[in-house]
Design an enzyme around this catalytic site. Structure first.
Site: not given
Ligand code: ASP
Length: 309
Positions: A48, A169, A187, A197-200, A220-221, A223
């Site tokens: 990941s 992440t 991540t 796609r871009v997350g947080d 984390t989680g 995004g």
């Molecule tokens: N937060 C990350 C994202 O959404 C993924 C993760 O932390 O598990 O890209």
């Protein structure tokens, strides 16, 4: 002052060991945060982050990362496809440009100019996971382009028989022997995401926020959910107003519960450190672990609080 390294998930010890090596050699929090992220990025068994990360829906790995010590000292890169170490590149963005965030081709051209060596990110194991996903008709809701949303059996996650899918992440917070704070976040994003796609994680204030006067927080989680509440910024602002680190991260998680219609596969976890070295971790659901390295050694532990048990 005793140093501290706090990082997300059970691969955190890989990060913490690299960070501690730097701190014990007299390095600063910023150097330790970068080294910690780099160690996880370079580990091909972690699917990941960095090399070995699971790819997007087209089978291409893209990496995001950021690094921060203060509001005027942060850098980030998104959609890196041919370099293994987004956090190190993000640090160069911070130190050598007037910008904060570089994305895609421009970020890669910058990495090349800075002398980073290209790397092949898609490992055979990650490719085979992607092939399984692509060939499984249940894996994707093509109409809604939701990517991979497999059902989560919370009981199996809780007992360690299953891991939470598609996100993990590495977020790292460091306090060095001088009491300075730094953080990094790296991540490959949500597995099998819509390309682009871009997350947080690489967005300052969402996946990571650090302010020497108020504290540091990282997430984390899922995004999209963390972004919706500017999760890390909100936690740091709570600490600025006097909240302890656990109360600060719980404010973020409660806001999420109030404002989102959560699905069983949604998970968010946050870690936080105050300028005086108090720290905390909390998660929406069971299954999250942090790794803490302090005067008592390194431990992998479950979140101190879980909101939806
Ligand atoms: N937060 C990350 C994202 O959404 C993924 C993760 O932390 O598990 O890209």
């Amino acid at each position: 002052m005793n140093p501290l390294v706090l990082s997300t998930w059970s691969f955190g010890p890989v990060a913490n060991a690299a960070g501690l090596r730097v701190l014990h050699a007299g390095g600063k929090a910023l150097d330790a945060a970068e080294a910690a992220a780099t160690a996880v990025e370079n580990d091909p068994t972690i699917d990941s982050v960095g090399v070995g990360g699971l790819p997007d829906a087209d089978g291409r790995v893209s990496l995001d990362g950021c690094i921060m010590t203060d509001p005027d000292r942060c850098g980030a890169v998104c959609c890196i496809r041919t370099y293994a170490n987004p956090v190190a590149i993000a640090r160069r963005v911070m130190e050598r440009t007037i910008h904060v965030t570089l994305a895609g081709d421009g970020a890669e051209a910058f990495a090349a100019r800075e002398g980073f060596a290209p790397a092949h990110l898609l490992t055979p194991a990650a490719r085979s996971e992607w092939e399984k996903w692509r060939n499984d008709p249940r894996s994707i809701d093509r109409d809604h382009y939701r990517g991979w949303l497999p059902p989560v059996n919370i009981e199996e996650v809780r007992t360690g028989r299953a891991r939470e899918p598609s996100h993990d992440t590495v977020s790292i917070l460091v306090r060095d022997t001088a009491g300075a704070l730094a953080g990094a976040c790296s991540t490959s994003g949500m597995a099998f995401k819509v390309p682009g796609r871009v997350g947080d994680s690489p967005i300052i204030g969402h996946g990571l926020y650090v302010d020497q006067h108020a504290g540091a927080a990282a997430a984390t989680g899922t995004g999209e959910i963390i972004t919706g509440v500017c999760g890390s910024f909100l936690a740091v602002e709570e600490m600025r107003r006097g909240a302890g680190p656990l109360d600060a991260v719980l404010v973020v998680l409660r806001r999420i519960v109030e404002r989102f219609r959560l699905l069983p596969e949604h998970q968010v976890a946050l870690i936080a450190v105050t300028p005086s070295g108090a720290w905390a971790s909390a998660a929406l659901r069971p299954g999250f672990h942090h790794a803490i390295s302090d005067t008592h050694g390194t431990r992998v532990e479950a979140a101190q609080r879980v909101l939806i048990a």
